[in-house]
Design a protein around this motif. Sequence first.
Motif, short mmCIF file in Angstrom:
data_model
loop_
_atom_site.label_atom_id
_atom_site.label_comp_id
_atom_site.label_asym_id
_atom_site.label_seq_id
_atom_site.Cartn_x
_atom_site.Cartn_y
_atom_site.Cartn_z
N ASP A 29 0.83 -1.21 0.00
CA ASP A 29 0.00 0.00 0.00
C ASP A 29 0.87 1.26 0.00
O ASP A 29 0.51 2.27 -0.60
N PHE A 30 2.00 1.17 0.70
CA PHE A 30 2.90 2.34 0.74
C PHE A 30 3.99 2.26 -0.35
O PHE A 30 4.96 3.01 -0.30
N LYS A 31 3.81 1.32 -1.28
CA LYS A 31 4.72 1.14 -2.43
C LYS A 31 6.15 0.85 -1.99
O LYS A 31 7.12 1.32 -2.60
N ILE A 32 6.27 0.11 -0.91
CA ILE A 32 7.62 -0.25 -0.43
C ILE A 32 7.93 -1.68 -0.87
O ILE A 32 7.23 -2.62 -0.47
N PRO A 33 8.96 -1.87 -1.69
CA PRO A 33 9.33 -3.24 -2.06
C PRO A 33 9.82 -4.02 -0.85
O PRO A 33 10.52 -3.47 0.02
N ILE A 40 19.20 -4.90 -2.27
CA ILE A 40 19.16 -3.43 -2.13
C ILE A 40 19.99 -2.78 -3.25
O ILE A 40 19.54 -1.85 -3.92
N ILE A 41 21.17 -3.31 -3.45
CA ILE A 41 22.07 -2.73 -4.46
C ILE A 41 21.41 -2.80 -5.84
O ILE A 41 21.39 -1.83 -6.59
N SER A 42 20.85 -3.96 -6.14
CA SER A 42 20.22 -4.16 -7.45
C SER A 42 19.02 -3.21 -7.62
O SER A 42 18.79 -2.66 -8.70
N PHE A 43 18.27 -3.00 -6.55
CA PHE A 43 17.11 -2.11 -6.62
C PHE A 43 17.54 -0.70 -7.02
O PHE A 43 16.93 -0.07 -7.89
N TYR A 44 18.62 -0.21 -6.40
CA TYR A 44 19.04 1.17 -6.71
C TYR A 44 19.76 1.25 -8.06
O TYR A 44 19.76 2.29 -8.70
N LYS A 45 20.37 0.13 -8.50
CA LYS A 45 21.09 0.14 -9.78
C LYS A 45 20.15 -0.05 -10.96
O LYS A 45 20.25 0.63 -11.98
N THR A 46 19.23 -1.01 -10.83
CA THR A 46 18.44 -1.42 -12.00
C THR A 46 16.94 -1.16 -11.82
O THR A 46 16.17 -1.38 -12.75
N GLY A 47 16.55 -0.79 -10.61
CA GLY A 47 15.12 -0.60 -10.35
C GLY A 47 14.44 -1.90 -9.93
O GLY A 47 13.24 -1.91 -9.64
N GLU A 95 4.53 -6.32 -7.58
CA GLU A 95 3.55 -5.36 -8.11
C GLU A 95 3.94 -3.91 -7.80
O GLU A 95 3.56 -3.00 -8.55
N VAL A 96 4.70 -3.67 -6.75
CA VAL A 96 5.05 -2.28 -6.43
C VAL A 96 6.01 -1.68 -7.48
O VAL A 96 6.09 -0.48 -7.63
N LEU A 97 6.70 -2.54 -8.20
CA LEU A 97 7.66 -2.04 -9.21
C LEU A 97 6.94 -1.49 -10.42
O LEU A 97 7.45 -0.62 -11.11
N LYS A 98 5.75 -2.00 -10.66
CA LYS A 98 5.00 -1.57 -11.86
C LYS A 98 4.40 -0.19 -11.66
O LYS A 98 4.25 0.57 -12.59
#
Length: 327
Positions: A89-93, A307-314, A323-326
Amino acid sequence: MSKKILITRIIPPVAEELLQQAGFTVTVWPGDRAMTKDELIEHARKVDILLSLGSNKLDRAFFETCNHLEIVSQFAVGFDNIDVAAATDFKIPVCNTPDVLSEATADVAFGLMINVSRKMFYHHKLILKGEWKQFEPLKNLGFELTGKTLGIFGLGRIGSIMAQRCKGAYGMKVIYHNRNRNIEAEKETGAQYVDFDTLLHDSDILSVHSALTPETKGLFNKQAFAKMKNTAVFINTSRGGVHNEADLIEALQNNIIWGAGLDVTNPEPMQADNPLLNMPSVAVLPHIGSATIEARTGMARLAAENIISFYKTGKPITIVNAEVLKS
Ligand code: GLV
């Protein structure tokens, strides 16, 4: 300015090393216990990212207070401590650490099965109490595993490895029950899909590998144990909440089932006066499924790499609420 991370407990240093190398500012909670709810909120407020453990309760109230968090990366495969719907709901992966602990956890299930079938923990305790007096031709006999039927509840990564171990070592027939059939795992392991009642009726060893969800909570209860063979062994290495402990104790005391091997209990920690600890055909461990150097190092690495991958590649590597990534 670099992103700030709180790691909520001291974990293998590879996590901190990787995160620092990637330019994050890392704070590790130094305590030798889980943070309290208030401590967690106080410290999480000051950071952008949380690297959490299963002992942190991240409920809706937590996410309402800490909705500034950009990602929660959990050092565990299980995430029943996290209200994922609230995070979403808060769009937090939310990420977890599957695979890296599967071998280690399957080993504990396999070890418990052998230990219970021969009452090994109990025999060890007899020696400690000075009660090993002589060869006993008729006392405390166990049973052999060769050719028995293994029932897996939750044929995923860990369940599949357990199935392969049991097939390879003892030529066991493997049956399983999942919410949905796992055709790939069936091909890999030769496991046969059955309905829940058949799983209960036919298993000589019934090993639980499912997640704790509203559907699996307390599923192994009085009614379920009553459908099992009175020679059967119940193994649980997933979450203690999947079985009803009072019902399990009653089933064992009344010879409804033969034995139990638990790496997880409800509550944790189990208290020293719990009757399960004095039953001959019961073995209990203190939630050590992933407690190998290899698994814990892999978990720390993957929690950091998510975490690293999230900030590097989304995209994190292993995300629970993709679903929060979409959005
Ligand atoms: C351990 O129980 C885990 O979920 O990783």
